[in-house]
Structures are given as C-alpha cells and as structure tokens.
Design a protein around this motif. Sequence first.
Motif, short mmCIF file in Angstrom:
data_model
loop_
_atom_site.label_atom_id
_atom_site.label_comp_id
_atom_site.label_asym_id
_atom_site.label_seq_id
_atom_site.Cartn_x
_atom_site.Cartn_y
_atom_site.Cartn_z
N GLN A 127 44.85 39.52 50.94
CA GLN A 127 43.67 39.66 50.09
C GLN A 127 42.40 39.50 50.92
O GLN A 127 42.32 38.61 51.78
CB GLN A 127 43.68 38.61 48.97
CG GLN A 127 44.86 38.76 48.00
CD GLN A 127 44.79 40.03 47.18
OE1 GLN A 127 43.75 40.36 46.59
NE2 GLN A 127 45.91 40.75 47.11
N TYR B 72 38.01 39.34 50.97
CA TYR B 72 36.85 39.00 50.16
C TYR B 72 35.57 39.16 50.98
O TYR B 72 35.50 38.68 52.12
CB TYR B 72 36.93 37.55 49.67
CG TYR B 72 38.16 37.26 48.85
CD1 TYR B 72 38.17 37.45 47.47
CD2 TYR B 72 39.33 36.81 49.46
CE1 TYR B 72 39.32 37.18 46.72
CE2 TYR B 72 40.48 36.54 48.72
CZ TYR B 72 40.46 36.74 47.36
OH TYR B 72 41.60 36.49 46.64
N ASN C 48 36.27 40.70 45.64
CA ASN C 48 37.63 40.93 46.10
C ASN C 48 37.73 42.41 46.49
O ASN C 48 37.74 43.29 45.62
CB ASN C 48 38.64 40.58 45.02
CG ASN C 48 40.08 40.87 45.43
OD1 ASN C 48 40.85 41.42 44.67
ND2 ASN C 48 40.46 40.49 46.64
N ASN D 9 40.12 44.17 47.74
CA ASN D 9 41.35 44.86 47.33
C ASN D 9 41.17 45.62 46.02
O ASN D 9 41.76 46.68 45.82
CB ASN D 9 42.50 43.87 47.17
CG ASN D 9 42.88 43.18 48.46
OD1 ASN D 9 42.03 42.58 49.11
ND2 ASN D 9 44.16 43.25 48.84
N GLN D 10 40.34 45.08 45.13
CA GLN D 10 40.14 45.70 43.82
C GLN D 10 39.33 46.99 43.91
O GLN D 10 39.23 47.73 42.92
CB GLN D 10 39.46 44.71 42.88
CG GLN D 10 40.30 43.49 42.56
CD GLN D 10 39.62 42.50 41.64
OE1 GLN D 10 38.48 42.72 41.21
NE2 GLN D 10 40.30 41.42 41.31
N ARG E 276 38.29 53.52 44.96
CA ARG E 276 36.99 53.69 44.29
C ARG E 276 35.91 54.07 45.31
O ARG E 276 36.01 53.77 46.49
CB ARG E 276 36.60 52.39 43.58
CG ARG E 276 37.55 52.01 42.46
CD ARG E 276 37.22 50.65 41.88
NE ARG E 276 35.87 50.59 41.31
CZ ARG E 276 35.35 49.50 40.74
NH1 ARG E 276 36.08 48.39 40.67
NH2 ARG E 276 34.13 49.51 40.26
#
Length: 264
Positions: A19, A21, A30, A32-33, A37
Amino acid sequence: MQYEGVLTKMQTEFGSPIQYYLVFDSSFLNVNQLLGRDIELNFLGFQCLNCGKKKKIFRMGYCYDCFYSTPAAGDWIMKPELSTAHLGIADRDLAFEQKVQLQPHVVYLASSSDIKVGVTRKSQVPTRWIDQGASQAMPLVEVPNRYLAGITEVALKDHMGDKINWKKMLLNNVVPADLAAKRAEVEQWLPDEVKPYFKETKEQLYTLDYPVLDYPKKIASLNLTKTPAYSGKLIGVKGQYLIFEDGTVFNVRTYEGFVVQLNV
C-alpha cells in the motif's frame, strides 16, 4: 478531489499488494485507490524540507544551504563506510549521527533489476527494499552499526553491483535470482570483523508485490521543472515511481520539497 502540499517520499505499508500513501500537511491519499484513474499533477513551487523556506531545491528535498549543513545529508548517508560516530567523531552533529549510525544495520541482497548489495537500518526493513522496487530481498548480515555495514558493502562491490537499473526495474525486466545461493557465495568476501555476525543473521527471503495493473513497454521520466503540468492515467506504483499508461514515470522521491497540486 484536489490535494495540495509539499512532496515527500511515499509512505508504504507492506502487504500483498504493497500500500502506498502520499502524505501532505493536512491530508493524505491512498495511491492504490487511484489505479486506473486519470491524475493531473501541477508544479507550484519549492519548500525546503529542513528550513521550510520557499527556496529552490538542490538535492534530497533540501535547499543548497541546508544540504551542506543538515546532518541528515552528510556524506555518510550515501557512503556508510564514512561513518565515524562509533569513534565518537562528529561529521556535522554527533548526537544525531550517534542516534542514526549506532543502531543495528542490515547489509542485504536484492533483486530489482540485477542482484545488488545494499545497506539499510534494521528499522527500515522492508521499507528500503520497497522504495527501491526490489522484487525479492534477503538480509545478508546484521551488524551493530552503520560503519560495519558500510565496509561490508564496499568489500562486496568488487564482486557485484550496488546500483539499480531503474528502467529495467520499471519495465519489470528483472533477472531471476537465487538470493540464498548468492548469500552463501558472498560469505567468503565479508570483512573479518563482520564474519562472526553472518551466522547469527537469519536467512529470510522477502517477496514484494507491487500494485501494478500493467507494465509499460517504453518509459520516459517526467521532469516537473520542464513539464510543470501533466495529466495521465495511473496504471501502477513501484519503488517510489508512479507509472502512467502513456509510459510516463514519475519518481516522487526525486521531487521531495516540490510543492504540487494533485487533481484526481
């Protein structure tokens, strides 16, 4: 959403996948999210990580004056063999140097592109390997201070590399490696004062899983001073790099101290 602040290296959390940040003064994200996109990145200015002044960044997130004065940028950072705190000798600030240098350090083998040797504080395992984009890593020997780690790395540089081919790493062009076999092979080249620590160090293989949707076929590095505004679709994060669909890669750590605006 819009985020704005001073870039520092991405914070990480070991897992499958790792992960990532981005942390700013008043918010965090975050990363990864954001996979899949579109992201817009705008360069707004500079802010030295040491003095906080809006001065041009020279190196490591510091302005010119701070880079040559802060103990966090002493030569022993990049060259551990220059450490002198174990002798009670100061470089820039003995108290700071004793705190950092006189703690357990690990000399390790890692496969980021080819097998390399490196040094990190024990407290930075496995963060150091994540930051380098290593696919696998293994402690070679744990020693009680930075100096011993440094002279070990120097001894092994005669037999193997200590640098990462960042392009091969980001293209996932990694040579298969048997780190356990390599660890056994290099024991013979350890300095005499370090050999007693070798057998006390546990042989443990770390495998690192990065959040990458797809690896690019070709890459080009984003330079914020030349291209102050960029937008693209994020497809991966590896090491301290953001990887975009068009083959653009952005090394967050290189731009520590840069003030940016991030639109997602």
